[in-house]
Design an enzyme around this catalytic site. Structure first.
Site, short mmCIF file in Angstrom:
data_model
loop_
_atom_site.label_atom_id
_atom_site.label_comp_id
_atom_site.label_asym_id
_atom_site.label_seq_id
_atom_site.Cartn_x
_atom_site.Cartn_y
_atom_site.Cartn_z
CB CYS A 1 -43.42 -38.12 -44.95
SG CYS A 1 -44.00 -36.46 -45.27
CB CYS B 1 -39.29 -34.95 -45.95
SG CYS B 1 -40.36 -36.02 -44.97
CB CYS C 1 -42.46 -34.04 -47.85
SG CYS C 1 -42.73 -33.15 -46.31
CG HIS D 1 -43.56 -33.89 -41.97
ND1 HIS D 1 -42.65 -34.05 -42.99
CD2 HIS D 1 -42.90 -33.22 -40.99
CE1 HIS D 1 -41.50 -33.48 -42.65
NE2 HIS D 1 -41.63 -32.97 -41.44
CG ASP E 1 -50.05 -46.62 -20.41
OD1 ASP E 1 -51.02 -47.32 -20.75
OD2 ASP E 1 -50.17 -45.42 -20.10
CG ASP F 1 -43.83 -43.74 -24.94
OD1 ASP F 1 -43.00 -44.04 -24.06
OD2 ASP F 1 -44.86 -43.09 -24.68
#
Lengths: 481, 411
Positions: free
Chosen positions: B320, B318, B323, B354, B105, B280
């Protein structure tokens, strides 16, 4: 079977230990061994286990351990899991499957779990132990842990290795009467634990941190039951030479629960015949922002200096801020190969949690390499000379801590009551309100802010900024009285 | 005034934008964006690694979530490690060992949100250094200069940010026009237009006409990408949607559109339907540190006692690392996260992994639905899961906003 190898056949508890090289005539000598636990990776000894907190290696998620750790096991303290025991069954006791402790902590399957009743280092309890129980410190406060309960926990949780309950007084020096009780209590507790016959756990008998004469009865008892225990756990390495030099006891793996403060203390214990270590200075160096940097027996790269070398580098120092060097030149760990000093210095200074994670990876890798070199040295028969070299080349103590550590949690230490100072100072002052808004370095010098390129003085002219700055500073110096 | 004196010049660009598909009902699009450090797939959520580190995760772990574009904050990197250090090290990629893309930014938002005594003049943002109280000035030139040193793949113009809810119409218009003038200064100051992409930022508060005017001015300057700024500052969600909808209709089709500061899952899926591509937000990673797990059925606070003995994964199904079961997965249970939450930082790291995965996976599924032209059905299923099928719980703003692009959640 190779000569010089002494195997002891099928030992109970799915654990085997063979000493590969040692001088059988001397019980107290550096030795090589191999600890085998079914389902886990074999552990060559001497070696170390990482010290866990609440079942994790601080700062490292299990996937990072899986990818980057070379250590073989984790020390877990039961007191980290049973804060709910006062109101019901601790959740860990309801985990389904064969190895609940492994499953609960999501530990990759080839790592070994070592369960001990208390954390290392442990917080001293305000109340003493009784004939049937010890005092422990959970995340919600002190609790009593009866040996009966401890036995049940071990039977259910099925850690690979477990240390029997010991009557160890933390923080106090036991009197004569107490010492007399310590051996008796520990013996009774061990007998009870063995009677429960935990199937999947190898039991290490605790050796008390007191004179061997004061626990001679207990030690003789251990000799009698040596075929039913699977190892010895020493709270004080100085008791090792006094262990009855019987074959039955000598063949057992030896675990050090003492808290060595430096590598040279580890070497000393190895010279006495210690096999496995738990080493609190790894975690404390990480928290202090110190990257360990030593190798056995001398540095990999030749050093010009004749003065003893420091055992680690304080990564808080601003001198590292642009250094693209690895934490340690000889190290091949993830932190040293994928990152550099400048990043770690930045992360510490910005208090980003990754800084401690990378240091933790590195510091564990350093110790893995240290132990590997020690094993090579013992195999080559040069351990004694190499230890002498190490003592000459390196400093004997860890470097001083200068920076701040990560946030300290309640169960890590016991507060000394009201009025205790904060462990860490606030990261930001309240600008424009307080006087001490500026961040200062160790000498009290105000650090330069570097957000925007400072304009040339000329560009301030005519905007009254210099005057305003003067007024601002005067205001500050006045209010500071 | 900026618009009168301006002659449009074509700006060099360091990106390629390939539009792959348009939803036949809503304004949603799927595209490939090729940046200097590799391609990314739009629509996209970008996690925020404020100080060159994603809250405890190694770059390797961030990579494992599928992230190929993350944020760094110019303001924070300017303070630590500082421009001199960044210059010596060779930029932010080298500093953090990140092989993929970075967006920074301008630093302007933090000036206004974090600093007391920040004062905006035509020249730039005047503020007192948080270190020693020295007066400092952040100009468009400084901001671009710093971002050039950082070396991020996408850099943002310095803009005059005002809370959208400000009632001061004149000040809002001043801020909008000043942002246009500052864009011109940013373009002029940009030293690496062939390796770093400068995005403009549309301002104008909640006033749709002012937003439209700003869009025209900014689009004429032909930056490689376009951001819609000043939102996510406490305005009503319905107002937010109107602004995004208005802007995307006025923006060129062949450029990426980035709505700054958006991260709640329902905001993401609605904003995509309104024609936005990139987002974002710090929320997914921040809320992870509070013990909150994002799931398709809503947010779960893992510190709640009911999870103490819950041996299911954080979210069933999930993918990830935390998980997932089997090879490469940890099979971490809710009980273990509960055991660690607020006690060991590893608990926060696990939830951060996660949550970032959840956000990226959500956008991957959004993209798939657009490519297969079934985004309206996707939206219906999304809100059904989130509110357990109870339509009375659906937020009005989302229902209304989606109606404007041809999707009726209530039917």
């Amino acid at each position: 079977m190779a000569p010089n190898t002494e195997s002891h056949g099928q030992q109970p508890g799915n654990m085997s230990f063979e000493t590969l090289k040692s001088n059988i005539q001397h019980t107290t000598t550096a030795r090589l061994g191999k600890l085998g636990i079914s389902g886990r990776k074999d552990i060559e000894t001497p070696n170390f286990f990482s010290i866990g907190s609440r079942g994790v290696v601080p700062h490292l998620t299990p996937d990072v351990i899986s990818a980057h750790a070379q250590f073989s096991g984790i020390h877990m303290a039961l007191e980290d899991f049973i804060e709910r025991a006062t109101t019901g069954t601790p959740p860990v006791m309801n985990v389904p499957g064969d190895s609940p402790l492994h499953t609960f902590t999501a530990l990759p399957s080839h790592f070994t779990t070592l369960l001990a009743p208390r954390r290392t280092p442990a917080v001293s309890a305000p109340t003493g132990n009784s004939n049937t129980a010890i005092s422990i410190f959970t995340s919600t406060g002190f609790q009593v842990l009866p040996n009966k309960a401890y036995t049940t926990y071990i039977t259910k949780l099925s850690p690979d290795l477990a240390v029997g309950l010991a009557d160890v007084p933390y923080g106090t020096v036991p009197g004569t009467k107490r010492i007399a009780k310590m051996g008796d209590r520990t013996e009774t507790w061990l007998t009870e634990l063995l009677a429960a016959k935990p199937e999947r756990t190898a039991i290490f008998a605790p050796i008390l941190p007191i004179d061997s004469n004061a626990q001679s009865e207990y030690l003789n008892h251990l000799d009698d039951i040596a075929d039913r225990i699977h190892g010895l756990a020493f709270y004080d390495p100085n008791t090792l030479p006094d262990i009855p030099a019987t074959t039955a006891l000598t063949r057992l793996p030896r675990l050090s629960l003492s808290e060595p403060r430096s590598p040279s203390q580890i070497l000393r214990q190895i010279a006495l015949g210690m096999d496995i270590f738990t080493i609190p200075f790894i975690n404390s160096a990480t928290d202090a922002g110190i990257a360990l940097d030593f190798s056995f027996p001398s540095p990999k790269t030749k050093s010009e200096s004749t003065a003893p070398l420091p055992l680690g580098t304080d990564m808080w120092a601003a001198t590292h801020s642009t250094s693209l060097l690895p934490l340690s030149e000889s190290c091949t760990c993830y932190a040293c190969t994928a990152h550099h000093r400048a990043y770690i210095q930045h992360l510490l200074s910005a208090k980003e949690m990754l800084g401690w994670a990378l240091l933790q990876i590195h510091n564990h890798a350093m110790l893995s390499a240290f132990f590997s070199a020690i094993r090579t040295s013992i195999a080559a028969g040069t351990f004694e000379e190499d230890s002498d070299v190490f003592a000459r080349v390196w400093e004997s103590e860890m470097p001083e801590k200068t920076g701040q550590g990560p946030r300290v949690r309640g169960y890590h230490y016991k507060s000394e009551g009201p009025g205790e100072g904060k462990k860490n100072k606030a990261a930001w002052g309240n600008l424009g309100v307080g006087v001490d808004g500026g961040e200062k370095d160790a000498d009290g010098k105000v650090l330069e802010g570097g957000l925007v390129p400072t304009e040339g003085r000329g560009s301030w002219r005519g905007r009254g900024l210099r005057r305003r700055l003067r007024v601002y500073r005067e205001m500050h110096s006045r209010t500071s009285f | 005034m900026a618009s009168e004196s301006f002659t449009p010049v074509s700006m060099p660009s360091a990106l390629r934008f390939d539009l792959l598909a348009r939803c036949s009902t809503t304004k949603a699009r799927a595209a490939n964006l090729t940046l200097p450090h590799g391609p990314v797939q739009l629509p996209l959520f970008m996690p925020v690694a404020t100080q060159a580190s994603l809250k405890g995760l190694t770059p390797e772990q961030l990579e494992a979530t599928g992230c190929r574009l993350c944020l760094n904050n110019t303001y924070h990197l300017g303070l630590k490690p500082g421009q001199e250090v960044l210059d010596k090290i060779g930029g932010a990629h080298k500093l953090q060992g990140w092989k993929h893309n970075i967006l920074t930014d301008s630093g302007g938002f933090q000036m206004v949100s974090l600093l007391k005594l920040a004062q905006i003049t035509e020249q730039g943002v005047r503020f007192l250094s948080p270190h020693d109280g020295t007066p400092m000035l952040l100009t468009p030139e400084h901001s671009i200069n710093l971002q050039n040193t950082i070396g991020s793949d996408i850099i943002m113009q310095l803009d005059d940010v005002l809370v959208t809810t400000s009632p001061d119409h004149a000040r809002m218009r001043e801020a909008m026009l000043r942002s246009v003038r500052w864009l011109d200064r940013c373009i002029a100051a940009h030293a690496n237009p062939t390796t770093q992409n400068l995005f403009c930022i549309i301002q104008g508060g909640l006033d749709l006409e002012m937003r439209a005017e700003c869009c025209r001015e900014m689009v004429a300057r032909d930056t490689p990408g376009i951001a819609i700024g000043g939102l996510s500052g406490g305005e009503a969600k319905a107002d937010y949607c109107r602004v995004v909808n208005t802007c995307t209709s006025l923006l060129p089709e062949m450029k990426p559109r980035y709505v700054m500061g958006i991260g709640y899952p329902e905001d993401l899926v609605v904003s995509v339907a309104l024609g936005a591509d990139m987002f974002d937000c710090v929320w997914p990673t921040r809320t992870a540190r509070f013990g909150n797990a994002i799931t398709k059925y809503g947010m779960l606070n893992m510190r709640h006692a009911k999870y103490a003995s819950d041996f299911g994964p954080v979210e069933e199904g999930c993918g990830c690392v935390c998980c997932r079961k089997g090879e490469g997965g940890l099979n971490v249970t809710r009980a273990f996260v509960h055991h660690l939450a607020a006690k060991e930082t590893v608990g926060a790291h696990l939830l951060t992994m996660h949550n970032v995965w959840y956000q990226l996976e959500l956008m991957r599924n959004v993209r798939k639905a657009i490519l297969e032209d079934r985004y309206p059905e996707f939206l219906k299923q999304f809100f059904k899961d989130l509110h357990a099928g109870d339509k009375s719980m659906y937020p009005d703003w989302a229902v209304e906003a989606l109606k404007t692009v041809g999707v009726d959640l209530m039917e």
